[in-house]
Design an enzyme around this catalytic site. Structure first.
Site, PDB file in Angstrom:
ATOM      1  N   GLU A 155    -107.870   5.631  42.817  1.00  0.00           N
ATOM      2  CA  GLU A 155    -107.327   5.606  44.186  1.00  0.00           C
ATOM      3  C   GLU A 155    -106.284   6.696  44.413  1.00  0.00           C
ATOM      4  O   GLU A 155    -105.102   6.426  44.660  1.00  0.00           O
ATOM      5  CB  GLU A 155    -106.752   4.225  44.511  1.00  0.00           C
ATOM      6  N   GLU A 169    -114.043  -1.442  42.328  1.00  0.00           N
ATOM      7  CA  GLU A 169    -113.157  -2.564  42.665  1.00  0.00           C
ATOM      8  C   GLU A 169    -113.628  -3.194  43.961  1.00  0.00           C
ATOM      9  O   GLU A 169    -113.933  -2.496  44.927  1.00  0.00           O
ATOM     10  CB  GLU A 169    -111.711  -2.112  42.913  1.00  0.00           C
TER      11      GLU A 169
END
Ligand code: IFM
Length: 446
Positions: A170, A352
């Site tokens: 991320e 995720e």
């Protein structure tokens, strides 16, 4: 009619697993020579983390990893994505390595392999060594070289057994929250710092890809992006520009230069002063897969006082939400998977997805989390629809295996399919863990 993922037919080689990250579960923050990270520092700052919580002990995974891997095996997971804590293996971020820290990941990797699970190693999940932040962290152009050297250490040590690597987790979250909005470490709010961090992290990614490719035989390299549809709050025209600005910063500032060789237009001019000749070629290196972390859309509103003129807004009052208030939009997940396949032309792994709650054991000791099961069923069903519509999705890793330290929210939000009692460190698989295990069994092609 939503797709029931347990009744659907899945691609033959589709893989199922779970993800975790070092600072969120390991604990042992001051043990065996580990150096401090920027999150150790942030946890000591008043008011930055709920209840003054820290990752000092977390899930004590550093000592209990065998039990955790046994749980993964029991659930039938095929893949486990974990991250290496940079300050555990290089306490000052560069220079002398810490043998005890390196040994820990040797033991972890071996245990995962012995359980018949494939280890996927993520090099960076936000725990930058504090010693490097003292030198400017990601705002320092040298950070790309520091990251390349750290990559080489990790690749040489584990590359004989680990074949799947992700460079960063991320990119947009830790750069924006760390350098533009004070929601993460190191908590700077400055446009120039944010732009430098974006560019240097992109350079670090490119350098790391080259190191991995040269040192690990048969390597498969990916990068993990958070990509969320940005929706103008209230559907109001005055929030449209803010939504576009966030889209380019949040979704495109990293994959576009890494995979298409250009910065998105709203960033390109501003970032120019930090880009040197040859940089775009250094950043745009061939990789093997796109990692997607996705939870739901972001509702955006205009805020002229904010670093970039946008701020997080809220979903409509009638939007379905998880227990912690995040909007539930499985249709967006389907659409994002289709868009990513078309835009970047890489296989996608969902690295995720999951939802937060406040799960507690009942009187019988069992932990029932029907809302999480409904969430997972809806999102995984939507993923199947995306595959049917042509999205090249190859696997799904639930976030997360264990309840853990949820950054600024401390231990108040539980994302695990396994409950952790932080007093006793007892692990209890929730009903969602059983559901996920059954799904894996049902989807295996005999
Ligand atoms: O816990 C985080 C993780 O570290 C990064 N992705 C989102 C998760 C839930 O907020």
């Amino acid at each position: 009619m939503a797709t029931d993922p347990t009744a659907a037919t899945w691609p033959r080689d589709f893989v199922w697993g779970s993800s975790t990250s070092s600072y969120q579960i390991e604990g042992a923050a001051r043990e065996d020579g580990r150096g401090l990270s920027i999150w150790d520092t942030r946890c000591l700052m008043k008011g930055k983390v709920a209840n003054g919580d820290t990752g000092d002990v977390a899930c004590d995974h550093y000592h209990r990893y065998r039990e955790d891997v046994a749980l993964m095996k029991e659930l039938g997971l095929q893949v486990y994505r974990f991250s290496v804590a940079w300050p555990r293996v290089l306490p000052r971020g560069r220079g002398v390595a810490n043998e005890a820290g390196l040994d820990f990941y040797d033991r972890l990797v071996d245990t995962v392999l012995e359980a018949g699970i494939e280890p996927w190693l993520c090099l960076y999940h936000w725990d930058l060594p504090q010693a490097l932040d003292d030198l400017g962290g990601w705002t320092n152009r040298d950070s790309a070289g520091w990251f390349a050297d750290y990559t080489a250490l990790v690749a040489k040590r584990y590359g004989d057994r680990v074949k799947c690597f992700a460079t960063f987790n991320e990119f947009a979250v830790f750069t924006m929250f760390g350098y533009a909005i004070d929601w993460g470490a190191p908590g700077i709010t400055d446009r120039a710092a944010h732009l430098k961090a974006i560019h240097h992290v992109n350079l670090a990614h490119g350098a790391s890809v080259d190191v991995l490719r040269s040192l690990v035989r048969g390597v498969s390299i990916g990068a993990v992006h958070n990509w969320q549809l940005t929706r103008a709050e209230g559907g109001k025209p005055e929030n449209e520009d803010a939504a576009e600005m966030l889209d380019q910063h949040w979704n495109r500032a990293f994959p576009d230069p890494q995979l298409l060789g250009v910065y998105p237009p709203l960033i390109a001019t501003a970032i120019e002063p930090y880009v040197q000749a040859g940089d775009m070629a250094r950043i745009c290196r061939p990789i093997d897969w796109f990692g997607l972390n996705h939870y739901g859309p972001i509702f955006v509103k205009a805020d002229p006082s904010a670093t970039w003129g946008f701020a997080w807004g809220g979903p409509p009052d009638d939007a379905p939400r998880s227990e912690i208030g995040w909007p539930i939009y499985p249709g967006d997940f389907r659409d994002v998977l289709i868009q990513l396949t078309q835009r970047y032309k890489l296989p996608v792994y969902v690295t995720e997805n999951g939802c937060g709650g406040d799960d507690k054991p009942g009187a019988d000791g069992k932990v029932d989390d029907p809302k999480r099961i409904a969430f997972l069923s809806a999102y995984i069903g939507a993923m199947h629809e995306a595959i049917e519509a042509g999205a090249d999705v190859r696997g799904y890793l639930v976030w997360s295996l264990l309840d853990n330290f949820e950054w600024g929210s401390g231990y108040t939000q539980r994302f695990g399919i396994v409950h952790v009692d932080y007093e006793t460190q007892k692990r209890t698989p929730k009903s969602s863990a059983r559901w996920f295990a059954d799904l894996i069994t049902a989807t295996r092609v005999p």
